[in-house]
Design a protein around this motif. Structure first.
Motif, mmCIF file in Angstrom:
data_model
loop_
_atom_site.group_PDB
_atom_site.id
_atom_site.type_symbol
_atom_site.label_atom_id
_atom_site.label_comp_id
_atom_site.label_asym_id
_atom_site.label_seq_id
_atom_site.Cartn_x
_atom_site.Cartn_y
_atom_site.Cartn_z
ATOM 1 N N VAL A 1 -9.788 -3.000 -2.711
ATOM 2 C CA VAL A 1 -10.022 -3.500 -4.042
ATOM 3 C C VAL A 1 -8.789 -3.455 -4.912
ATOM 4 N N CYS A 2 -8.024 -2.303 -4.885
ATOM 5 C CA CYS A 2 -6.856 -2.297 -5.710
ATOM 6 C C CYS A 2 -5.742 -3.420 -5.220
ATOM 7 N N VAL A 3 -5.703 -3.596 -3.899
ATOM 8 C CA VAL A 3 -4.847 -4.674 -3.393
ATOM 9 C C VAL A 3 -5.329 -6.067 -3.919
ATOM 10 N N LEU B 1 -7.508 4.283 3.430
ATOM 11 C CA LEU B 1 -7.732 3.289 4.419
ATOM 12 C C LEU B 1 -7.948 3.876 5.846
ATOM 13 N N ALA B 2 -7.032 4.403 6.158
ATOM 14 C CA ALA B 2 -7.260 5.295 7.550
ATOM 15 C C ALA B 2 -8.307 6.364 7.656
ATOM 16 N N ALA B 3 -8.679 7.074 6.640
ATOM 17 C CA ALA B 3 -9.574 8.186 6.616
ATOM 18 C C ALA B 3 -10.925 7.249 6.425
ATOM 19 N N GLY B 4 -10.984 6.217 5.765
ATOM 20 C CA GLY B 4 -12.390 5.596 5.876
ATOM 21 C C GLY B 4 -12.596 4.710 6.998
ATOM 22 N N LEU B 5 -11.709 4.338 7.749
ATOM 23 C CA LEU B 5 -11.856 3.661 9.095
ATOM 24 C C LEU B 5 -12.361 4.667 10.133
ATOM 25 N N ALA B 6 -11.731 5.911 9.911
ATOM 26 C CA ALA B 6 -11.920 7.010 10.860
ATOM 27 C C ALA B 6 -13.319 7.551 10.587
ATOM 28 N N ALA B 7 -13.762 7.638 9.363
ATOM 29 C CA ALA B 7 -15.127 7.917 8.981
ATOM 30 C C ALA B 7 -15.990 7.063 9.346
ATOM 31 N N ALA B 8 -15.888 5.782 9.178
ATOM 32 C CA ALA B 8 -16.726 4.687 9.520
ATOM 33 C C ALA B 8 -17.106 4.760 11.035
ATOM 34 N N ALA B 9 -15.950 5.002 11.945
ATOM 35 C CA ALA B 9 -16.073 5.170 13.305
ATOM 36 C C ALA B 9 -16.855 6.123 13.978
ATOM 37 N N LEU C 1 0.829 -1.281 0.058
ATOM 38 C CA LEU C 1 0.162 0.048 -0.058
ATOM 39 C C LEU C 1 0.885 1.244 0.048
ATOM 40 N N THR C 2 0.645 2.234 -0.971
ATOM 41 C CA THR C 2 1.314 3.388 -0.991
ATOM 42 C C THR C 2 0.772 4.431 0.305
ATOM 43 N N THR C 3 1.242 5.460 0.361
ATOM 44 C CA THR C 3 0.938 6.640 1.344
ATOM 45 C C THR C 3 -0.543 7.112 0.957
ATOM 46 N N ARG C 4 -0.692 6.990 -0.171
ATOM 47 C CA ARG C 4 -2.324 7.352 -0.628
ATOM 48 C C ARG C 4 -3.198 6.390 -0.304
ATOM 49 N N LEU D 1 -17.015 3.896 4.280
ATOM 50 C CA LEU D 1 -16.857 2.522 3.437
ATOM 51 C C LEU D 1 -16.057 2.623 2.196
ATOM 52 N N LEU D 2 -16.729 3.704 1.314
ATOM 53 C CA LEU D 2 -16.041 3.941 0.102
ATOM 54 C C LEU D 2 -14.585 4.119 0.148
ATOM 55 N N LEU D 3 -14.187 4.903 1.103
ATOM 56 C CA LEU D 3 -12.697 5.349 1.271
ATOM 57 C C LEU D 3 -11.952 4.339 1.488
ATOM 58 N N ALA D 4 -12.436 3.198 2.491
ATOM 59 C CA ALA D 4 -11.667 2.326 3.023
ATOM 60 C C ALA D 4 -11.680 0.983 1.915
ATOM 61 N N VAL D 5 -12.679 0.759 1.158
ATOM 62 C CA VAL D 5 -12.692 -0.328 0.422
ATOM 63 C C VAL D 5 -11.951 -0.136 -0.994
#
Length: 451
Positions: free
Chosen positions: A64-66, A33-41, A25-28, A56-60
């Motif tokens: 999906v790219c991985v 992923l971190a922003a998506g998890l924080a938003a979901a919380a 995973l790159t920095t982006r 969920l969109l930000l985290a998924v």
């Protein structure tokens, strides 16, 4: 040229591949992923369903790219070609890279990177667009070094990235090439050095010239042999036509002595006195080989070049290039020795036959001057290019001019042709001073420069 075996751009085993993909995973991707998890919380705490969908969109998206890279299945091969593989110091070489997609699937965006030592320049990177099945891409870059040596190139690295830049997967090839940077050589004028014989093999013993009738070594008759050379006594003895061997002149020999003592030179870098001495020895070796001499490279350690015969490398129309290549490859990696004297080189010369001796020497003290003076007794002719290491660094010699002049005069009295080397001097110009006509000029230059 090195061809790397195929590299599979896939995940490998399930656990290791998934772990490697997540680690790519790159920095982006990590930020998404971190922003998506924080938003979901936050959406869970605040009870905001819209915010949850955004999280969920930000985290998924990075996951999906991985998964897409993890499920990628295609194989590529890489080939590297050096043009040329052996270059003089200060010259450029071009490295050609070729990538072949041998799978049935097109590749995505690839970044190709080759590992090179820092002395050859920055690490080259190339971005390759989509490569169709069975397609190829070719790129090239240049390398250059002012320092001689052997430099490894490779291994190649391929980096696969998704279109969003969320994840990168890196694979490395296993093969590499070696770029050989040899010392710079100068073309030398065709000057007959002081003490050199006047012709090829002239003035030397001939193996059969002094043999009597009973000592003649015959050989079998060959088509085209002169019938006047038939040896009838041997013909009657062996029962077949035998002829006398032709008179075989002995090949003129030359030994190039390179002083590599650490205490004999000062300074480092491509313009140092030691590098000048190495370049001078390389130029002399190539020049004498082209003139048909059997040459030998000798250092103060007494070591020989791998593959060198008993009488040195013989120069001929077919073997000159190969012999010069071996000698230059040896000089490409020669370094300073820890020894403080030239006694080992003297022992090697004492055990060998006569021949022309060309020496490239650094600073000499009283003891080493005596050793060098005795070397002249074991050679037919001797020429010494003497460098004052301190003069190359500070512009002046720390020794008194009288002592330096006395030691060089001692070499001349022992039969050496001494040519002092000033900082930045051209060997082609000094080479003329080593000839019979230029020796007095060299002595004059010595008297005026160091005395």
């Amino acid at each position: 040229m090195a061809a790397a075996r195929p590299v599979a751009m896939d995940g490998g085993d399930a656990k290791g591949g998934a772990r490697a993909a997540l680690g790519g995973l790159t920095t982006r991707g990590r930020s998404f992923l971190a922003a998506g998890l924080a938003a979901a919380a936050c959406a869970y705490v605040l009870g905001q369903s819209d915010l949850l969908r955004v999280g969920l969109l930000l985290a998924v998206l990075p996951l999906v790219c991985v998964m897409v890279l993890y499920r990628t299945r295609y194989r590529v091969t890489g080939t590297r070609r050096l043009s040329p593989s052996r270059v003089p110091a200060g010259s450029e070489a071009r490295v050609h890279l070729r990538m072949d997609n041998i799978s049935r699937l097109p590749t995505g965006l690839l970044m190709l990177q080759d590992r090179v030592p820092y002395v050859l320049g920055p690490r080259p990177r190339f971005v390759l667009d989509r490569v169709e099945p069975g397609g190829r891409r070719e790129v090239s870059y240049r390398v250059r070094s002012d320092l001689r040596g052997h430099y490894p190139l490779g291994p190649l690295q391929l980096r696969l990235s998704d279109p969003f830049g969320m994840c990168e997967l890196t694979r490395s090839f296993s093969t590499y090439d070696t770029l050989v940077v040899i010392p710079h050589t100068e073309p030398l004028p065709p000057v007959r050095l002081a003490g050199e014989t006047s012709g090829y093999g002239e003035g030397r013993q001939r193996s059969l010239a002094l043999a009597g009738e009973d000592d003649v070594i015959p050989r079998g008759y060959r088509h085209g042999d002169d019938l006047r050379r038939v040896h009838w006594r041997s013909t009657a003895r062996y029962g077949e036509l035998m002829v006398r061997r032709e008179e075989q002149p002995q090949r003129a020999r030359c030994t190039v002595l390179l002083d590599t003592r650490l205490t004999a030179y000062r300074g480092t870098g491509p313009d140092s006195a030691f590098e000048w001495a190495v370049s001078g020895a390389a130029s002399a070796l190539v020049h004498m080989l082209e003139r048909g001499f059997a040459v030998r490279l000798l250092t103060d350690t007494g070591d020989a070049v791998p593959g060198e015969g008993e009488g040195g490398f013989a120069g001929s129309s077919q073997a000159t290039a190969d012999a010069a290549g071996l000698l230059l490859d040896t000089l490409a990696v020669v370094g300073h020795s820890d020894g403080g004297g030239l006694s080992r080189a003297y022992d090697v010369l004492r055990g060998g036959g006569e021949g022309l001796l060309i020496a490239f020497l650094g600073d000499l003290d009283e003891e080493q001057t005596g050793v060098v003076a005795r070397m002249r007794q074991r050679s037919g002719g001797a020429v010494a290019f003497v460098l004052d290491g301190a003069a190359w660094v500070n512009g002046e010699s720390p020794q008194s001019r009288e002592e330096a002049a006395g030691r060089l005069r001692r070499l001349r009295e022992a039969g050496w042709t001494v040519v002092p080397v000033e900082p930045g001097a051209q060997l082609s110009a000094l080479w003329r001073l080593a000839g019979p006509q230029g020796a007095p000029a060299g002595s004059k230059g010595f008297s005026g420069g160091w005395s």
